[in-house]
Scaffold this active site. Structure first.
Site, PDB file in Angstrom:
ATOM      1  N   ARG A  18      41.104  39.756  36.127  1.00  0.00           N
ATOM      2  CA  ARG A  18      39.683  39.522  36.311  1.00  0.00           C
ATOM      3  C   ARG A  18      39.485  38.616  37.510  1.00  0.00           C
ATOM      4  O   ARG A  18      40.003  37.503  37.533  1.00  0.00           O
ATOM      5  CB  ARG A  18      39.169  38.860  35.023  1.00  0.00           C
ATOM      6  CG  ARG A  18      37.700  38.734  34.921  1.00  0.00           C
ATOM      7  CD  ARG A  18      37.325  38.239  33.538  1.00  0.00           C
ATOM      8  NE  ARG A  18      37.472  36.805  33.403  1.00  0.00           N
ATOM      9  CZ  ARG A  18      36.706  36.052  32.623  1.00  0.00           C
ATOM     10  NH1 ARG A  18      35.761  36.618  31.891  1.00  0.00           N
ATOM     11  NH2 ARG A  18      36.894  34.764  32.539  1.00  0.00           N
TER      12      ARG A  18
ATOM     13  N   ASP B  87      42.379  30.204  28.444  1.00  0.00           N
ATOM     14  CA  ASP B  87      42.894  31.400  29.111  1.00  0.00           C
ATOM     15  C   ASP B  87      44.131  31.890  28.357  1.00  0.00           C
ATOM     16  O   ASP B  87      45.166  31.214  28.320  1.00  0.00           O
ATOM     17  CB  ASP B  87      43.246  31.068  30.566  1.00  0.00           C
ATOM     18  CG  ASP B  87      43.641  32.321  31.328  1.00  0.00           C
ATOM     19  OD1 ASP B  87      42.911  32.680  32.277  1.00  0.00           O
ATOM     20  OD2 ASP B  87      44.669  32.945  30.985  1.00  0.00           O
TER      21      ASP B  87
ATOM     22  N   ASP C  21      47.472  32.295  30.371  1.00  0.00           N
ATOM     23  CA  ASP C  21      48.041  30.991  30.742  1.00  0.00           C
ATOM     24  C   ASP C  21      48.629  30.285  29.526  1.00  0.00           C
ATOM     25  O   ASP C  21      49.685  29.655  29.622  1.00  0.00           O
ATOM     26  CB  ASP C  21      46.969  30.105  31.388  1.00  0.00           C
ATOM     27  CG  ASP C  21      46.632  30.552  32.804  1.00  0.00           C
ATOM     28  OD1 ASP C  21      47.469  31.244  33.421  1.00  0.00           O
ATOM     29  OD2 ASP C  21      45.537  30.225  33.287  1.00  0.00           O
TER      30      ASP C  21
HETATM   31  C1  PRP Z   1      41.851  37.932  30.602  1.00  0.00           C
HETATM   32  C2  PRP Z   1      41.998  38.642  29.276  1.00  0.00           C
HETATM   33  C3  PRP Z   1      41.212  39.900  29.491  1.00  0.00           C
HETATM   34  C4  PRP Z   1      40.087  39.427  30.379  1.00  0.00           C
HETATM   35  C5  PRP Z   1      38.872  39.265  29.538  1.00  0.00           C
HETATM   36  O1  PRP Z   1      42.724  38.472  31.512  1.00  0.00           O
HETATM   37  O2  PRP Z   1      43.322  38.871  28.909  1.00  0.00           O
HETATM   38  O3  PRP Z   1      41.953  40.924  30.128  1.00  0.00           O
HETATM   39  O4  PRP Z   1      40.491  38.168  30.932  1.00  0.00           O
HETATM   40  O5  PRP Z   1      37.772  38.986  30.302  1.00  0.00           O
HETATM   41  P1  PRP Z   1      36.574  40.025  30.479  1.00  0.00           P
HETATM   42  O6  PRP Z   1      36.238  40.564  29.124  1.00  0.00           O
HETATM   43  O7  PRP Z   1      35.465  39.163  31.026  1.00  0.00           O
HETATM   44  O8  PRP Z   1      36.984  41.083  31.446  1.00  0.00           O
HETATM   45  P2  PRP Z   1      42.976  37.847  32.973  1.00  0.00           P
HETATM   46  O9  PRP Z   1      42.076  38.492  33.967  1.00  0.00           O
HETATM   47  O10 PRP Z   1      42.908  36.350  32.889  1.00  0.00           O
HETATM   48  O11 PRP Z   1      44.407  38.359  33.306  1.00  0.00           O
HETATM   49  P3  PRP Z   1      45.815  38.064  32.614  1.00  0.00           P
HETATM   50  O12 PRP Z   1      45.842  38.805  31.314  1.00  0.00           O
HETATM   51  O13 PRP Z   1      46.752  38.651  33.614  1.00  0.00           O
HETATM   52  O14 PRP Z   1      45.984  36.583  32.442  1.00  0.00           O
HETATM   53  N1  URA Z   2      39.926  35.489  29.519  1.00  0.00           N
HETATM   54  C1  URA Z   2      40.566  34.553  28.784  1.00  0.00           C
HETATM   55  O1  URA Z   2      41.807  34.496  28.799  1.00  0.00           O
HETATM   56  N2  URA Z   2      39.845  33.702  28.062  1.00  0.00           N
HETATM   57  C2  URA Z   2      38.490  33.743  28.019  1.00  0.00           C
HETATM   58  O2  URA Z   2      37.876  32.921  27.324  1.00  0.00           O
HETATM   59  C3  URA Z   2      37.837  34.716  28.795  1.00  0.00           C
HETATM   60  C4  URA Z   2      38.586  35.584  29.533  1.00  0.00           C
END
Ligand code: PRP
Ligand code: URA
Length: 210
Positions: free
Chosen positions: A105, A201, A204
């Site tokens: 995202r 997150d 993370d």
């Molecule tokens: C996080 C999570 C979802 C997204 C949710 O991923 O795992 O994929 O954000 O947010 P949204 O509903 O507003 O799209 P992130 O983009 O942080 O990537 P990651 O899984 O690689 O950490």
């Molecule tokens: N992605 C995350 O990992 N946490 C949130 O709260 C929203 C998006």
């Protein structure tokens, strides 16, 4: 606002989720809890799997015994955080196929950026269950489901750990054919698109990258 989702509010799920939300929970414990909750969620999500019967011989007599019908199902992890749900699901259904959709995202626009996609070629013949722990704006989940439909998926479900009402609303209007399962429905999104109270997150916290 109509909220179309099944909330799996089993006490064990809720207890483990509270431990995950706690900011003092270390990554190793966070990952283990996510794995345990995903098994419990999967049990509920697969409650209506179709059955057929096959003849077997017990030590006592022959019987028509229930077995799962149709092709093996597919779990699709929305990378990276979706991987945290995969192992718990595979513990329950070891023969499932696994697909991956790589999305992150953009932190400013909150729009998803795709960087990887690999799913079984015959996904259209299988039940496909897309998984991501966080359903916030639903931009990522919605884009992943659109891509899965583009490559032929017809029978889809979506599973998250935590959802915002805004995400459920957005996903069910973009993909009304896809049932949503979640362990908790939180209060709202903050100005940065994070779920409140949430758990921070997910990626993370799983991997200790912040
Ligand atoms: C996080 C999570 C979802 C997204 C949710 O991923 O795992 O994929 O954000 O947010 P949204 O509903 O507003 O799209 P992130 O983009 O942080 O990537 P990651 O899984 O690689 O950490
Ligand atoms: N992605 C995350 O990992 N946490 C949130 O709260 C929203 C998006």
């Amino acid at each position: 606002m109509s909220l179309e989702a099944t909330v799996v509010d089993h006490p064990l799920v809720q207890h483990k989720l509270t431990l995950m939300r706690d900011k003092n929970t270390p990554s190793a414990v966070f990952r283990q809890l996510l794995r345990e909750i995903s098994t419990l969620l999967t049990y509920e999500v697969l409650r209506d799997l179709p059955l057929t019967t096959k003849k077997i011989q017990t030590p006592m007599e022959e019987m028509d015994a229930p077995v799962l019908a149709g092709k093996k199902l597919v779990f699709v992890s929305i990378l990276r955080a979706g991987n945290g749900l995969l192992d718990g699901m595979l513990d329950l259904v070891p023969s499932a196929r696994v697909g991956h959709v790589g999305l992150y995202r953009d932190p400013v626009t909150l729009t998803p950026v795709e960087y990887y996609m690999k799913v079984p070629e015959d996904i259209g013949d299988r039940l496909a269950i897309a998984v991501d722990p966080m359903l916030a704006t639903a931009n990522s989940a919605s884009a992943a489901l659109t891509r899965l439909k583009e490559v032929g998926a017809k029978n889809l479900k979506f599973v998250s750990l935590l959802s915002a009402p805004e995400g459920i609303e957005a996903l069910s209007s973009a993909h009304p054919d896809v049932p949503i399962y979640t362990a908790a429905l939180d209060s709202h999104l903050n100005d940065h698109g994070y779920i409140v109270p949430g758990l921070g997150d997910a990626g993370d916290r799983m991997y200790g990258t912040k």
